[in-house]
Design an enzyme around this catalytic site. Structure first.
Site, PDB file in Angstrom:
ATOM      1  N   LYS A 183       5.547   6.962  -5.399  1.00  0.00           N
ATOM      2  CA  LYS A 183       6.201   5.649  -5.325  1.00  0.00           C
ATOM      3  C   LYS A 183       6.543   5.166  -6.733  1.00  0.00           C
ATOM      4  O   LYS A 183       5.652   4.914  -7.534  1.00  0.00           O
ATOM      5  CB  LYS A 183       5.285   4.649  -4.613  1.00  0.00           C
ATOM      6  N   THR A 214       4.653  -9.641  -3.435  1.00  0.00           N
ATOM      7  CA  THR A 214       4.678  -8.256  -2.975  1.00  0.00           C
ATOM      8  C   THR A 214       3.286  -7.741  -2.613  1.00  0.00           C
ATOM      9  O   THR A 214       3.063  -6.533  -2.569  1.00  0.00           O
ATOM     10  CB  THR A 214       5.278  -7.351  -4.062  1.00  0.00           C
ATOM     11  N   GLY A 216       0.364  -6.238  -0.745  1.00  0.00           N
ATOM     12  CA  GLY A 216       0.261  -5.419   0.458  1.00  0.00           C
ATOM     13  C   GLY A 216       1.342  -4.371   0.609  1.00  0.00           C
ATOM     14  O   GLY A 216       1.409  -3.697   1.643  1.00  0.00           O
ATOM     15  N   THR A 217       2.180  -4.199  -0.413  1.00  0.00           N
ATOM     16  CA  THR A 217       3.306  -3.271  -0.302  1.00  0.00           C
ATOM     17  C   THR A 217       2.857  -1.848   0.023  1.00  0.00           C
ATOM     18  O   THR A 217       3.403  -1.196   0.916  1.00  0.00           O
ATOM     19  CB  THR A 217       4.109  -3.258  -1.616  1.00  0.00           C
ATOM     20  N   GLY A 218       1.853  -1.344  -0.710  1.00  0.00           N
ATOM     21  CA  GLY A 218       1.423   0.035  -0.509  1.00  0.00           C
ATOM     22  C   GLY A 218       0.812   0.268   0.857  1.00  0.00           C
ATOM     23  O   GLY A 218       1.110   1.280   1.516  1.00  0.00           O
ATOM     24  N   CYS A 219      -0.040  -0.651   1.304  1.00  0.00           N
ATOM     25  CA  CYS A 219      -0.646  -0.542   2.636  1.00  0.00           C
ATOM     26  C   CYS A 219       0.435  -0.560   3.712  1.00  0.00           C
ATOM     27  O   CYS A 219       0.401   0.210   4.674  1.00  0.00           O
ATOM     28  CB  CYS A 219      -1.606  -1.702   2.878  1.00  0.00           C
TER      29      CYS A 219
END
Length: 284
Positions: A183, A214, A216-219
């Site tokens: 990412k 932003t 919580g983007t990865g989860c």
């Protein structure tokens, strides 16, 4: 005498998240389940840790005993079953090793989000657990989704530009996942990610939205990938659809508390209903 027919109930895709709880509702288990609901799959959970967390950071974290994690996993998988497993915050080497063992005995694709730090820079994985992630968890992953900080933690490769993404992917693939999604959201310019299995390569680009909310983007991205896999999409299609979903969620991210607010997991549902969280009106 005829036997009454029992109506056939369509089976809903089932996704199990194994991760930590975010009391602020923006990341972790809460983000995972919101994403799964928005994408039309049945979400289930194994909680590995409890955090005291809000828009300003993580004030405390308490991991659950291994036996509690194992019991939750067996309870769900042995009765309900699972189509895809997604992992997030695992905190310690003991939890990483236990979860990897459980996953290895489960016949389902696995999305591994090797969570190392929170959005605010708070550590969520013990340094002593890094080797267990490399040797136990990544080898059972169908797709691993590290961000650039996690790539550096796991491999020592520091990505400074888009040209470095391939080198980072090769370093993560050396630990055994079938696919890796590097990412590149922390790079300047477009939000570009590299998906590869070491042979096929897919560069996924999206416009960068000027929105600081932003959390919580990865989860959310990892759970969206898991949801799309559960619906039968192959990995490249699942990842592309998940990126489209999370890009919309980032664009719709909203202020909550005094710090960094969450992405809007229900953005597409809100758009369809003519209302959304960021407008302060619940969708019908």
């Amino acid at each position: 005498m005829s036997v009454p027919r029992v109506p056939r109930v369509p089976r809903v895709p089932r996704v199990l998240t194994v991760a930590g709880s975010d009391s602020g509702g923006g990341a972790g288990i809460q983000a995972d389940l919101k994403t799964m609901l928005a994408l039309g799959v049945h979400g289930m959970s194994v909680i590995t840790a409890v955090t005291a967390q809000n828009s300003r950071g993580v004030q405390g974290a308490w991991e659950l005993p291994v036996e509690a994690v194992r019991a939750q996993y067996r309870s769900v998988v042995d009765d309900i079953g699972v189509d895809v497993v997604k992992t997030g915050m695992l905190a310690s080497a003991e939890l990483v090793e236990a979860v990897a063992e459980l996953i290895a005995g489960t016949d389902a694709p696995v999305v591994v989000d090797p969570v190392g730090v929170s959005k605010h820079g708070d550590p969520l994985l013990a340094a002593s657990a890094l080797d267990s992630v490399r040797t136990e968890l990544l080898p059972v992953a169908t797709v691993a989704t590290p961000n650039l900080d996690e790539v550096a933690q796991l491999t020592g490769v520091h990505v400074e530009s888009e040209a470095d993404l391939r080198r980072a992917a090769a370093a993560v693939l050396s630990y055994g996942p079938q696919w890796v999604l590097i990412k590149g959201g922390h790079l300047p310019g477009e939000a570009v990610d590299l998906l590869t299995d070491g042979t096929a390569e897919h560069l996924l680009r999206a416009p960068r939205h000027d929105n600081r909310h932003t959390h919580g983007t990865g989860c959310t991205l990892a759970s969206a990938i898991a949801s799309q896999l559960a619906k039968g999409r192959p990995v490249p299609e699942a990842v592309a659809a998940a990126k489209e979903y999370v890009t919309g969620a980032i664009a719709a991210g909203f202020a909550l508390g005094a710090g960094i607010g969450p992405v809007d997991h229900g953005w597409a549902l809100g758009a369809a209903a003519g209302a959304g969280l960021r407008r302060g009106t619940p969708a019908a």
